[in-house]
Design an enzyme around this catalytic site. Structure first.
Site, short mmCIF file in Angstrom:
data_model
loop_
_atom_site.label_atom_id
_atom_site.label_comp_id
_atom_site.label_asym_id
_atom_site.label_seq_id
_atom_site.Cartn_x
_atom_site.Cartn_y
_atom_site.Cartn_z
N GLY A 24 42.48 35.19 47.63
CA GLY A 24 42.15 35.39 46.22
C GLY A 24 40.73 35.91 46.08
O GLY A 24 40.04 36.16 47.08
N GLU A 77 38.32 34.26 44.98
CA GLU A 77 37.34 33.21 45.23
C GLU A 77 37.58 32.48 46.54
O GLU A 77 36.64 32.05 47.19
CB GLU A 77 37.41 32.21 44.06
N ALA A 78 38.84 32.32 46.89
CA ALA A 78 39.16 31.46 48.03
C ALA A 78 40.25 32.06 48.91
O ALA A 78 41.04 32.89 48.46
CB ALA A 78 39.62 30.09 47.52
N ASP A 94 41.21 26.94 33.89
CA ASP A 94 41.72 28.25 34.31
C ASP A 94 43.24 28.24 34.16
O ASP A 94 43.98 28.54 35.08
CB ASP A 94 41.32 28.52 35.77
#
Lengths: 219, 334
Positions: free
Chosen positions: A15, A17-18, A128
């Site tokens: 993703g 972010e991660a 989110d």
């Protein structure tokens, strides 16, 4: 961690972010979610963001679980690498359920509304709340990705959850957004009650209007 | 006979009164402006509008002279309909209506945010970018999808530029770029609350915390460093999320805050991680300007999107996703 090493199986998702990997530990399938360093940020900022969110995600997920909100169980936390090891929830994410129009979508929406209201009643928010952060397993929605979640009695935070879900449905699935949000609302109202639901919806309207042209702070 | 269509555009949504001239081949013949600079604090809408009215004639003359055209050669007159400050918008609209009426030319009402994107596309050659629009009054992440620029994320309270300006003004160093300049003398990062929600951001808590730290004796340079780093990290992060979500390969940063070197640097590094490309818009087309209104007005005019004078009201809260952008569907123009 006790009980032997993690056996890396495969990368499930990379993703923004991660990185999310599937690992095996003592015969159990787990998800390992690692927040990766972002070289564009100052190291202190990067460290602050990754540590805060990883810790918060584990903490809020644990509390959500205790409230009976379906979400993965946290198995292990490794702050040095900002990694959470958690239960692997097998299912489809809500985006694909919505795109394929499969299953009882009104009932999923209603259940999701009730779970989100349960979080809010305990002064928690998800932060989110979008279809990609909901996994549907045998018709039951599980909430995942609590990285932007938090604890607050402020109605603003609860309304933002509602607003984010509504807007992402409207931009991604305009034909079914109204029906989905109507079922969501009825589930939400069953738990939160009509009065609180109305207050939250009024705040959602206010947030929407605010985005239309942001007022300046004047001296 | 010349073969080009010419549009004159007037921008007046906030501090800037600008007049631009654009042609259908994508040439900017003129881009003149005058900027209202309040001495003491933030913008006063009424005073700014008075400023615009007082400079309108002179800026218009300069633009025509620079373009080397007479008023009669103008095929369409465009103005900023919004979003922006009502009194300022009305001043520009009044000038545009008078010109359209006197010249008997069609009037085009342009959305200011769309204009920032269109001039960005024109000047960089990008076709379908993910756009971060950051200015004193606006903060949003947008991209084209099904005929419009869709809002993927935006601020939940105040704009990024407003947050930095307000901090600078309240601690006595003045608005941007002062906080960013002073940040280079910062030595220590003081943790500030970075509130990101999905692809939305919130800056008011950040501003409040930074101001309260300033009152309790933290060095202003350190706070400038911390605040700019926090704001830009948040913006770059939501832009990164949008890039990952859409899978697009072009990134633009538009609006006055796009001038920030530090923000550009962060965005550039982030974009590199995704194998996408980032191009910077020339400085004179970055902030509010008349050329962007002229160029977007021209695109609209060529697609029949004109407005009768009597219906040409301004729209202070005009949203970017209310505007149809048919030229994006037409590869020969994009």
């Amino acid at each position: 961690m006790d009980g032997g090493p993690f056996e890396e199986l495969r990368v499930l998702q990379v993703g923004a972010e991660a990185v999310v990997r599937l690992v095996r530990w003592n015969g159990l399938l787990l998800v390992a979610k690692t927040r990766v360093p972002k070289p564009y940020r100052r190291p202190e900022v990067d460290h602050q963001i990754r540590t805060e969110r990883t810790e918060r995600e584990a903490r809020i997920m644990h509390r959500a679980k205790r409230l009976g909100v379906p979400c993965p169980s946290v198995v292990h936390l490794e702050l040095s690498t900002s990694t959470i090891y958690m239960q692997y929830v097998l299912g489809d994410d809500l985006r694909s359920v919505l795109s394929r129009r499969e299953g009882d979508i009104p009932s999923i929406a209603r259940a999701l509304g009730a779970y989100v209201a349960r979080l809010h009643s305990a002064e928690l928010y998800h932060g989110d709340l979008v279809p990609s952060n909901v996994i549907v397993q045998r018709g039951k929605p599980y909430l995942i990705d609590f990285g932007l979640s938090g604890h607050s009695p402020d109605i603003e935070e609860h309304a933002i959850d509602y607003h984010l879900l509504d807007r992402s449905l409207r931009s991604g699935y305009p034909e079914i957004a109204d029906a989905f949000m109507e079922s969501f609302r009825s589930g939400y109202e069953e738990v939160a009650g009509p009065l609180r639901t109305r207050e939250v919806l009024e705040r959602v309207e206010e947030i929407r209007a605010r985005g239309r042209y942001v007022e300046r702070v004047e001296d | 006979m010349r073969g080009e269509v010419i549009c004159l555009g007037i921008e007046s949504s906030a501090h800037t009164f600008g007049v631009g001239v654009a042609t259908s081949s994508g040439r900017i013949l003129a881009n003149e402006l005058a900027v209202y600079r309040p001495v003491d604090s933030g913008i006063h809408p009424r005073e700014a509008a008075q400023h615009h009215a007082s400079v309108a004639h002179e800026v218009l003359e300069r633009a025509l002279e620079r373009a080397g055209i007479g008023l009669r050669e103008v095929d369409a007159v465009a103005f900023t309909a919004g979003p922006g400050l009502g009194p300022c918008l009305r001043t520009g609209a009044t000038v545009a209506r008078a010109l359209a009426y006197r010249l008997n030319r069609p009037l085009v009402a342009v959305n200011h945010g769309v204009a920032h994107i269109e001039i960005g596309r024109l000047s960089t050659g990008f076709r379908d970018p993910v756009v971060l629009y950051v200015a004193g009054g606006n903060t949003l992440v947008t991209t084209h999808n099904a005929g419009r620029y869709r809002i993927l994320g935006e601020t939940l309270d105040i704009a990024a530029g407003n947050c930095l300006d307000a901090f600078g003004i309240k601690v006595g160093i003045g608005p941007m770029p002062a906080p960013e300049l002073l940040a280079s003398r910062g030595e220590r990062y003081v943790p500030l609350p970075m509130k990101v929600k999905g692809m939305d951001v919130s800056f008011s808590g950040l501003l409040t915390r930074a101001l309260s730290l300033a009152r309790t004796g933290h060095r202003v340079e350190d706070l400038c460093l911390s605040l700019t780093e926090a704001v830009y990290s948040m913006l770059t992060e939501v832009l990164e999320r949008a890039l990952a979500l859409t899978g697009k390969k072009e990134v633009l940063v538009v609006g006055g805050l796009a001038r920030s070197r530090r923000l550009s640097e962060m965005v550039s590094r982030m974009v590199g991680l995704h194998g996408a490309s980032f191009r910077q818009i020339p400085d004179d087309l970055l902030g509010d300007n008349g050329a962007m209104i002229a160029w977007t007005g021209l695109l609209m005019y060529l697609h029949g999107m004109t407005v009768p004078i009597e219906e040409s009201r301004v729209r202070p809260r005009y949203r970017i996703d209310e505007v149809e952008v048919p030229w994006m569907a037409d590869p020969s123009r994009s």
